[in-house]
Each structure stands twice: as structure tokens, then as C-alpha cells.
Design an enzyme around this catalytic site. Structure first.
Site, PDB file in Angstrom:
ATOM      1  N   LYS A  76     -17.647  -5.626  18.105  1.00 53.73           N
ATOM      2  CA  LYS A  76     -16.774  -6.791  18.222  1.00 53.73           C
ATOM      3  C   LYS A  76     -15.613  -6.417  19.138  1.00 53.73           C
ATOM      4  O   LYS A  76     -15.080  -5.309  19.051  1.00 53.73           O
ATOM      5  CB  LYS A  76     -16.266  -7.196  16.840  1.00 53.73           C
ATOM      6  N   SER A 151     -14.719 -15.098  12.557  1.00 56.57           N
ATOM      7  CA  SER A 151     -14.398 -14.887  13.959  1.00 56.57           C
ATOM      8  C   SER A 151     -15.381 -13.954  14.673  1.00 56.57           C
ATOM      9  O   SER A 151     -15.365 -13.855  15.899  1.00 56.57           O
ATOM     10  CB  SER A 151     -12.985 -14.290  14.079  1.00 56.57           C
ATOM     11  N   SER A 175     -14.769 -13.251   8.049  1.00 57.09           N
ATOM     12  CA  SER A 175     -15.223 -13.221   9.443  1.00 57.09           C
ATOM     13  C   SER A 175     -16.448 -12.367   9.709  1.00 57.09           C
ATOM     14  O   SER A 175     -16.956 -12.362  10.829  1.00 57.09           O
ATOM     15  CB  SER A 175     -14.078 -12.769  10.360  1.00 57.09           C
TER      16      SER A 175
END
Length: 490
Positions: A76, A151, A175
Site C-alpha cells: 500500500k 482505504s 481499511s
């Protein structure tokens, strides 16, 4: 090889059926071919990946391979990666190249994993749909008109489409778990403090925690084992003995492998607000757990409905402090024209931050301001303690807590963009877990309308990650939801 588990990939690499370079190239070529329709990646590091793959092949040849040596993965884009763009999904950091590695990145490099690049995300991890990214929304591989969740939507989409076998993520209010549910993969957020936050760009420091994505609980267990560990550079990192989260997964199959496991069902998670198709899939999955020997008991989390208002006081308050460092002076976006230092600060931040980030900074600054701190921030912290106490009371009568991960399946891009409250409600089942600092896992448990994935969430007591992974693994041994792939992954 595309759909192989980590165990199968390890066996193929060790048997020289495929080299690390060939495996990395296989996935890099898939990214090049498919990611234009998914936007799961912000940066693809082909040269760095192939260099790491060659080093992995040398380790394998020398008999020095670990479980992840030569295994491709993605990070990420919230994790700092030395010499590689680290954008956090923001214009503010669109050109920022980190001078150092996050602790998680360093651990996985040491393990010999091969990073293929950095995945898309909501700006500064603020969002539930990946629509807040400066680089455009990531798309759900099951239906590219829909969101992948957020997210960590890019990591989830990449694993679901088999652009990578595994990926890292972060979870502040759901997330990792929510995008895992919406894309049909497995995702785990460990106990707060198990994974170091050093080099992980901060959103809400008391809630942020690194996590893992994989097709299965077994894959997540291997990745989390490599990510976890004490780091003195993170003051919230917990000093605990190293743990192999796969240790319970190799037990021989039994007719009722979960006999004795008590699953608590919070009445607050099964009331109004859950879509009918999600309810049907979750209840069918719970029947599957009962068939494996588990028993279900009713529990209550009376303050769970207050988790969202508490979170949206605490998290923005911490964000307003954490994001004050982005001023255009030392790094990040700087306005092209300004008259003085104050205007440089204001224009750089106004241009560099997106709308949702600005909204949360404003809320956070407000609740911390003189005259409102006691009324908002302190009250939210009191609610946080009550929520944690509710979980402890519930877990006194059960081993794990189960329920839906998300109240709905993935929605269409733009559907909730103009309604922040509806967007925030998509995390209604996950946020309380972060407030309590507990481990949580989501695994695929069926499909809803339109053949969109549904996830089941398992929550355990502190440091019970191995128990959650074992329960999910036994369910996955008896089902095939985690083996289903979107058409784009064929």
C-alpha cells in the site's frame, strides 16, 4: 501459477519449476495488461522487482530461502519505500521519493519477498471507497463500475485480480477488512501494536495498524508472520516473542475441526441496516461454522452504535496534528507563487490536500480547540473505553465474535461521494474493533446481488490472531468462496 497459494508457490520455487525472475515477470506482465482497467497500482517498480527477484534466486540456489523468498507482493502506498515514490494517494506527496524503508518494508525485504510496486489508496488513508485518491479511483475486479472499498482498495483489488498473490495494507477504521470483503479476498488487521508503524505515513496514530491481504487465511498468516515484530522506533510497538501465525493451520483435517469454538453474535450487528443479500450470505456462513463444530451464542455490544461518532472525533483530531507537518517546506507539494511564508503554507496545503482530507483536518482542529476539547474529544475517549469494555464483556462468554464486515456489497463509483455520512456508515461494523485495539479478520463467505462478494468478519481478544486465522482456515478448507475469481483474473 497465477492462482497458486503461497505454499504452492514456495514448493514450485524450491523445486526449480519456476524461478523468482520468471514468477515476478509473470505478475508484472499481468499488471501491465490488466491494471489500466483497475487502477490498482500507483507505481510499478519493474526494475527494482527484477533485481530483488534475481537476489531471491541466488538465495534459493544457496539453500537460504525462507517462506516468502521470491514471492511477489505489493505495498500500500502509505508505506515508505527507499528510492521509490511514496505518495499516500495525495497530490501533496505526488513526487515524494522516500529516503528510507518502513519497518514493514524492511522486514519483507529481509524475508526475500519481491515488491512489484505501490498500490492505490484513499488520500492519507481517509476514505472507504478509494475514490479520494489523487490518482483516480481503483476499480473492483468483480465489476469495474464499482468501488473496491477503502482505504486499502488498491491492495485488495490487486490480490482479487491476481496481479499479486499478497499485499500489505493498513487499517484505521476498517481499511483492510472492508475492501477485503468487497473484493472477495481475505484480510487481517492484527492487535494494535503488533505491526510497527515506523515509516507508515500517519493518519490517526492511536488507531492505525498494518495488515495483510491474501486469497486465503493461510496466505495472510504467512504474510503477517513476516510483518509482525517489535520495533523500538515505534513507541506503540509491543515487545512480544515472535509468533508463527501459521502454526495451527497444519493440524490434520477432522470431521469437526472447530468443535469447542464459541462464536459470539452481537445483536447490534444483525439489526436494521444490513442488506438482505449480505444477511443471507452471513447466516449461511455461520451455518457452515456450526457444521464444523462451532457453537454460536448471543452477545451484546451496547455502545457499538456510538463507534462512528467517537471515531470521527478521535481520528480527525489525530489527523489534524499528524498532517500539520505537510507545509511545503521540507518535502511535498509547494505552491508555485506566494508572497510570504504564511501564504506559502496556506496555498501549499490548499493545493496539496483533497476535499476529504481538508474536511477531516477542519473537524479535528475544531474538536481540539479551546472550549470544545472537553465537549467532544474527551467524551469520544470515554466512549472508546466503554466500547473496549463491551468487547471484553462479550469475549468473556465466547472465543470469537462474528458478523458482517460491511452492511452492503460494493456500490457504484460516485454513488456515495456527495454524502459523507452514508460513506462513513459503510464502516459501521469495523470501526469499533479499531477503537478497542482488537484483531479482526474478514474472509469471503458468499455473494450478494449481481454476483458481488460478501465478507464475514471475525474479531478476537488481544493477540488472538492465530485463533482467528485458524477458524477462517477451517472454514475455507470446507468451502470454496475464497477460490472464486473475477472474470478479469482468468
Amino acid at each position: 501459477m497465477i492462482n497458486a497459494s503461497l505454499t504452492e508457490l514456495r514448493a514450485a520455487l524450491d523445486a526449480r519449476k519456476i524461478s523468482s525472475v520468471e514468477l515476478a515477470t509473470l505478475f508484472l506482465d499481468r499488471i501491465e495488461r490488466l491494471d489500466a482497467s483497475l487502477n490498482a497500482f500507483i507505481t510499478v517498480d519493474r526494475d527494482g522487482a527484477l533485481e530483488a527477484a534475481r537476489a531471491a534466486d541466488a538465495r534459493i540456489a544457496a539453500g537460504d530461502a525462507g517462506p516468502l523468498t521470491g514471492i511477489p507482493l505489493a505495498h500500500k502506498d502509505v508505506f515508505c519505500t527507499e528510492g521509490v515514490l511514496t505518495t499516500c494517494g495525495s497530490k501533496m506527496l505526488a513526487n515524494f521519493v522516500s529516503p528510507y524503508d518502513a519497518h514493514v518494508v524492511s522486514l519483507l525485504k529481509t524475508a526475500g519477498a519481491v515488491s512489484l510496486g505501490k498500490t492505490n489508496m484513499d488520500e492519507f488513508a481517509m476514505g472507504s471507497s478509494n475514490e479520494n485518491s489523487h490518482f483516480g479511483p481503483a476499480k473492483n475486479p468483480w465489476d469495474t463500475t464499482r468501488i473496491p472499498g477503502g482505504s486499502s482498495g488498491g491492495s485488495a483489488a490487486a490480490v482479487a485480480a491476481r496481479l499479486v498473490p499478497i499485499a500489505t495494507g493498513t487499517d484505521t477504521g476498517g481499511s483492510v477488512r472492508q475492501p477485503a470483503a468487497l473484493t472477495g479476498v481475505t484480510g487481517i488487521k492484527p492487535t494494535y501494536g503488533v505491526v510497527s508503524r515506523y515509516g507508515m505515513i500517519a493518519y490517526a496514530s492511536s488507531l492505525d495498524q498494518g495488515g495483510a491481504f491474501g486469497a486465503s487465511a493461510a496466505d495472510c498468516a504467512q504474510l503477517l508472520t513476516a510483518m509482525a515484530g517489535f520495533d523500538p522506533r515505534d513507541s506503540t510497538s509491543l515487545e512480544r516473542p515472535a509468533e508463527d501465525y501459521s502454526r495451527e493451520l497444519a493440524a490434520p483435517a477432522a470431521a469437526r475441526p472447530l468443535a469447542g469454538l464459541r462464536i459470539g453474535l452481537p445483536k447490534e450487528f444483525f439489526g436494521a441496516g444490513m442488506a438482505d443479500d449480505v444477511r443471507a450470505a452471513v447466516e449461511a456462513a455461520l451455518d457452515g461454522y456450526r457444521a464444523l463444530g462451532a457453537t454460536t451464542v448471543d452477545v451484546s455490544l451496547p455502545n457499538a452504535q456510538l463507534a462512528i461518532p467517537a471515531y470521527y472525533v478521535i481520528a480527525p483530531a489525530e489527523a489534524s496534528s499528524n498532517l500539520s507537518r505537510f507545509d511545503g517546506v521540507r518535502y511535498g507539494h509547494r505552491a508555485a507563487e506566494y508572497r510570504d511564508l504564511a501564504e506559502m503554507y496556506s496555498k501549499s496545503r490548499a493545493e496539496g490536500f483533497g476535499a476529504e482530507v481538508k474536511r477531516r483536518i477542519l473537524v479535528g482542529t475544531y474538536v481540539l480547540s479551546h472550549g470544545y476539547y472537553d465537549a467532544y474529544y474527551l467524551q469520544a475517549q470515554k466512549l472508546r473505553r466503554l466500547i473496549a469494555q463491551d468487547f471484553q464483556a462479550a469475549l468473556a462468554g465466547c472465543d470469537v465474535i462474528a458478523g458482517p464486515t460491511s452492511p452492503t456489497t460494493a456500490w457504484t463509483i460516485g454513488e456515495k461521494s456527495d454524502d459523507p455520512v452514508q460513506m462513513y456508515l459503510s464502516d459501521i461494523y469495523t470501526i469499533a474493533v479499531n477503537l478497542a485495539g482488537l484483531p479482526g479478520l474478514s474472509h469471503p463467505c458468499g455473494f450478494g446481488a449481481g454476483e458481488l462478494p460478501v465478507g464475514l468478519q471475525l474479531v478476537g481478544d488481544y493477540f488472538s490472531e492465530a485463533r482467528l486465522l485458524n477458524a477462517a482456515h477451517r472454514f475455507q478448507q470446507a468451502s470454496d468462496w475464497h477460490l472464486r475469481r473475477p472474470a478479469i483474473a482468468a
